[in-house]
Design an enzyme around this catalytic site. Structure first.
Site, mmCIF file in Angstrom:
data_model
loop_
_atom_site.group_PDB
_atom_site.id
_atom_site.type_symbol
_atom_site.label_atom_id
_atom_site.label_comp_id
_atom_site.label_asym_id
_atom_site.label_seq_id
_atom_site.Cartn_x
_atom_site.Cartn_y
_atom_site.Cartn_z
ATOM 1 N N THR A 78 18.907 -1.902 -8.827
ATOM 2 C CA THR A 78 20.362 -1.815 -8.914
ATOM 3 C C THR A 78 20.690 -0.772 -9.975
ATOM 4 O O THR A 78 20.092 -0.751 -11.051
ATOM 5 C CB THR A 78 21.024 -3.162 -9.262
ATOM 6 N N SER A 106 15.870 1.703 -10.261
ATOM 7 C CA SER A 106 16.698 2.588 -9.450
ATOM 8 C C SER A 106 16.562 4.041 -9.895
ATOM 9 O O SER A 106 16.423 4.326 -11.077
ATOM 10 C CB SER A 106 18.162 2.159 -9.568
ATOM 11 N N LEU A 128 13.647 5.510 -4.742
ATOM 12 C CA LEU A 128 13.941 6.937 -4.641
ATOM 13 C C LEU A 128 15.129 7.236 -3.739
ATOM 14 O O LEU A 128 15.185 6.792 -2.588
ATOM 15 C CB LEU A 128 12.701 7.668 -4.096
ATOM 16 N N TYR A 129 16.068 8.007 -4.299
ATOM 17 C CA TYR A 129 17.074 8.687 -3.483
ATOM 18 C C TYR A 129 16.632 10.136 -3.379
ATOM 19 O O TYR A 129 16.264 10.745 -4.390
ATOM 20 C CB TYR A 129 18.450 8.630 -4.163
ATOM 21 N N THR A 155 14.825 4.609 -0.226
ATOM 22 C CA THR A 155 16.054 4.056 0.360
ATOM 23 C C THR A 155 16.515 4.956 1.495
ATOM 24 O O THR A 155 16.743 6.151 1.298
ATOM 25 C CB THR A 155 17.138 3.922 -0.725
ATOM 26 N N LYS A 230 12.932 1.196 2.539
ATOM 27 C CA LYS A 230 13.948 0.176 2.198
ATOM 28 C C LYS A 230 15.230 0.442 2.971
ATOM 29 O O LYS A 230 15.873 1.482 2.787
ATOM 30 C CB LYS A 230 14.245 0.237 0.692
ATOM 31 N N HIS A 254 21.343 -3.065 1.932
ATOM 32 C CA HIS A 254 21.847 -2.489 0.693
ATOM 33 C C HIS A 254 22.861 -3.428 0.031
ATOM 34 O O HIS A 254 23.873 -2.988 -0.524
ATOM 35 C CB HIS A 254 22.479 -1.118 0.959
ATOM 36 N N ARG A 257 26.545 -3.001 1.173
ATOM 37 C CA ARG A 257 27.366 -1.959 0.543
ATOM 38 C C ARG A 257 27.416 -0.674 1.356
ATOM 39 O O ARG A 257 28.065 0.287 0.968
ATOM 40 C CB ARG A 257 26.809 -1.651 -0.849
ATOM 41 N N ASP A 285 15.679 -8.245 1.196
ATOM 42 C CA ASP A 285 16.654 -8.487 0.136
ATOM 43 C C ASP A 285 18.025 -8.667 0.761
ATOM 44 O O ASP A 285 18.252 -8.286 1.913
ATOM 45 C CB ASP A 285 16.639 -7.387 -0.949
ATOM 46 N N VAL A 288 19.964 -13.506 -1.442
ATOM 47 C CA VAL A 288 19.052 -14.572 -1.893
ATOM 48 C C VAL A 288 19.556 -15.118 -3.231
ATOM 49 O O VAL A 288 19.616 -14.395 -4.221
ATOM 50 C CB VAL A 288 17.604 -14.044 -2.036
HETATM 51 C C1 FNR Z 1 22.406 -1.871 -5.306
HETATM 52 N N1 FNR Z 1 21.409 -1.489 -4.405
HETATM 53 C C2 FNR Z 1 20.718 -0.319 -4.606
HETATM 54 N N2 FNR Z 1 19.726 0.039 -3.751
HETATM 55 C C3 FNR Z 1 19.014 1.165 -3.953
HETATM 56 O O1 FNR Z 1 18.132 1.462 -3.157
HETATM 57 N N3 FNR Z 1 19.280 1.964 -5.028
HETATM 58 C C4 FNR Z 1 20.244 1.678 -5.930
HETATM 59 O O2 FNR Z 1 20.452 2.394 -6.892
HETATM 60 C C5 FNR Z 1 21.012 0.506 -5.711
HETATM 61 N N4 FNR Z 1 22.032 0.177 -6.564
HETATM 62 C C6 FNR Z 1 22.707 -1.014 -6.393
HETATM 63 C C7 FNR Z 1 23.681 -1.362 -7.311
HETATM 64 C C8 FNR Z 1 24.339 -2.594 -7.178
HETATM 65 C C9 FNR Z 1 25.352 -2.984 -8.200
HETATM 66 C C10 FNR Z 1 24.016 -3.443 -6.098
HETATM 67 C C11 FNR Z 1 24.700 -4.782 -5.951
HETATM 68 C C12 FNR Z 1 23.076 -3.076 -5.180
HETATM 69 C C13 FNR Z 1 20.989 -2.420 -3.324
HETATM 70 C C14 FNR Z 1 19.939 -3.377 -3.843
HETATM 71 O O3 FNR Z 1 18.712 -2.727 -4.059
HETATM 72 C C15 FNR Z 1 19.677 -4.531 -2.877
HETATM 73 O O4 FNR Z 1 19.441 -4.022 -1.599
HETATM 74 C C16 FNR Z 1 20.820 -5.551 -2.815
HETATM 75 O O5 FNR Z 1 21.450 -5.668 -4.061
HETATM 76 C C17 FNR Z 1 20.303 -6.908 -2.383
HETATM 77 O O6 FNR Z 1 21.347 -7.792 -2.182
HETATM 78 P P1 FNR Z 1 21.870 -8.867 -3.265
HETATM 79 O O7 FNR Z 1 20.660 -9.576 -3.861
HETATM 80 O O8 FNR Z 1 22.642 -8.109 -4.287
HETATM 81 O O9 FNR Z 1 22.723 -9.758 -2.445
#
Ligand code: FNR
EC number: 1.1.3.15
Length: 369
Positions: A78, A106, A128-129, A155, A230, A254, A257, A285, A288
């Site tokens: 995150t 992240s 990785l982005y 991702t 991912k 994600h 999102r 993910d 959970v």
């Molecule tokens: C994310 N997620 C995310 N994924 C990723 O690949 N790179 C990132 O930088 C981020 N940043 C991020 C920020 C925030 C605030 C959230 C809530 C989510 C997605 C994250 O890795 C994951 O897929 C989800 O958060 C899983 O769902 P839950 O546990 O938040 O319900």
């Protein structure tokens, strides 16, 4: 008041954090249908517990890409965790190590790969982005590898940023006292204010929309780290990921999102597991929040799960101690679920320990006349 479950941290975080930050962490895309569905879908799966099994000893340990961890509960990437707490990702890394599990850092962390590595030993993956500038990507991957990161979580669901309306209304932007630390010095560490979400503009400017399967191959040519893909939620993409050399798959939307009205990850999981045919591990993910959720994911074939929001919310509430507590509560709940279902190790958790709403009614034996 004593905190007794993971979800309770959300309300505390909401009280403590500036609105712009809380909304960024909490939001899903558009109608947030998938956001609610990621939680709701777990309630369509019920247990078929087995009884009178000696559950005095329970083993939750497992191995992920060859690395032994204490439980199948790991930390998802995150972004921008220093908005939640001054120690940000460093606190999360310490909490994960203390719990004996894996943290995924992240790309958009507010601590660098080197800083996180210097918090002490621990098994860490790097998310990785892929930027348009491939030199930046290659350099970053090399730094992660040198800092001891063990795998890349690539991702693949973010060629553009999903439409998160709260971020648009709030004109979300990384606070000026923070930077995307991995990109500091590369002139990509700051986020400009924009007429909508500053992050959406950043993504539009920097992230490579042309990303395709050939780039998964390219990534393998620049690193020896295994690659987890991912953001897979279909059988078709599972087969392509495996053909293109993925070491594992993370079923993820994600955190709801990106594209709204995709199914919850727990409902997409079994399709992916079947398509993977045991050739690579499948993780999940999304939503959970309970030990029972972890068990349900494993019963549907996941090798482990990752949590996202519970980490940032507990970090905001109590820093490292909060993240430790989240991991401990999920661990305790999962252990209890195993005991009450009659399972003493992860390999004993089977599809027959659950019944999903979408299961066909069991065929009745034909009456014999
Ligand atoms: C994310 N997620 C995310 N994924 C990723 O690949 N790179 C990132 O930088 C981020 N940043 C991020 C920020 C925030 C605030 C959230 C809530 C989510 C997605 C994250 O890795 C994951 O897929 C989800 O958060 C899983 O769902 P839950 O546990 O938040 O319900």
């Amino acid at each position: 008041m004593e905190i007794t479950n993971v979800t309770e941290y959300q309300a505390i975080a909401k009280e403590k954090l500036p609105k712009m930050v809380y909304d960024y962490y909490a939001s899903g895309a558009e109608d947030q249908w998938t956001l609610a569905e990621n939680r709701n879908a777990f309630s369509r799966i019920l247990f078929r517990p087995r009884i009178l099994i000696d559950v005095s000893k329970i083993d939750m340990t497992t191995t992920v890409l060859g690395f032994k961890i204490s439980m199948p509960i790991m930390i998802a990437p995150t972004a921008m965790q220093k908005m939640a707490h001054p120690e940000g990702e460093n606190a999360t890394a310490r909490a994960a190590s203390a719990a004996g599990t894996i943290m995924t850092l992240s790309s958009w962390a507010t601590s660098s790969v080197e800083e996180v590595a210097s918090t002490g030993p621990g098994i860490r993956f790097f998310q990785l982005y892929v930027y348009k500038n491939r030199n930046v990507v290659a350099q970053l991957v090399r730094r992660a590898e040198r800092a001891g990161f063990k795998a890349i979580a690539l991702t693949v669901d973010t060629p553009r940023l999903g439409r998160r309306e709260a971020d648009i209304k709030n004109r979300f932007v990384l606070p000026p006292f923070l930077t995307l630390k991995n990109f500091e010095g590369l002139d990509l560490g700051k986020m400009d204010e924009a007429n909508d979400s500053g992050l959406a503009s950043y993504v539009a400017g920097q992230i490579d929309r042309t990303l395709s399967w050939k780039d998964v191959k390219w990534l393998q040519s620049i690193t020896s780290m295994p690659i987890l893909v991912k953001g897979v939620i279909t059988a078709e993409d599972t087969r392509l990921a495996i053909q293109n050399g993925a070491a594992g798959i993370i079923v993820s939307n994600h955190g709801a999102r990106q594209l709204d009205y995709v199914p919850s990850t727990i409902m997409a999981l079994e399709e992916v597991v079947k398509a993977a045919q045991g050739r690579v591990p499948v993780f999940l993910d999304g939503g959970v929040r309970r030990g029972t959720d972890v068990f349900k994911a494993l019963a549907l074939g996941a090798s482990g799960i990752f949590i996202g929001r519970p980490v940032v919310f507990s970090l905001a509430a109590e820093g490292e101690a909060g993240v430790r507590k989240v991991l401990q509560m999920l661990r305790d709940e999962f252990e209890l679920t195993m005991a009450l279902s009659g399972c003493t190790s992860l390999k004993e958790i089977t599809r027959s320990h659950i019944a999903a709403e979408w299961d066909a009614p069991r065929a009745l034996p034909a009456a014999r006349l």
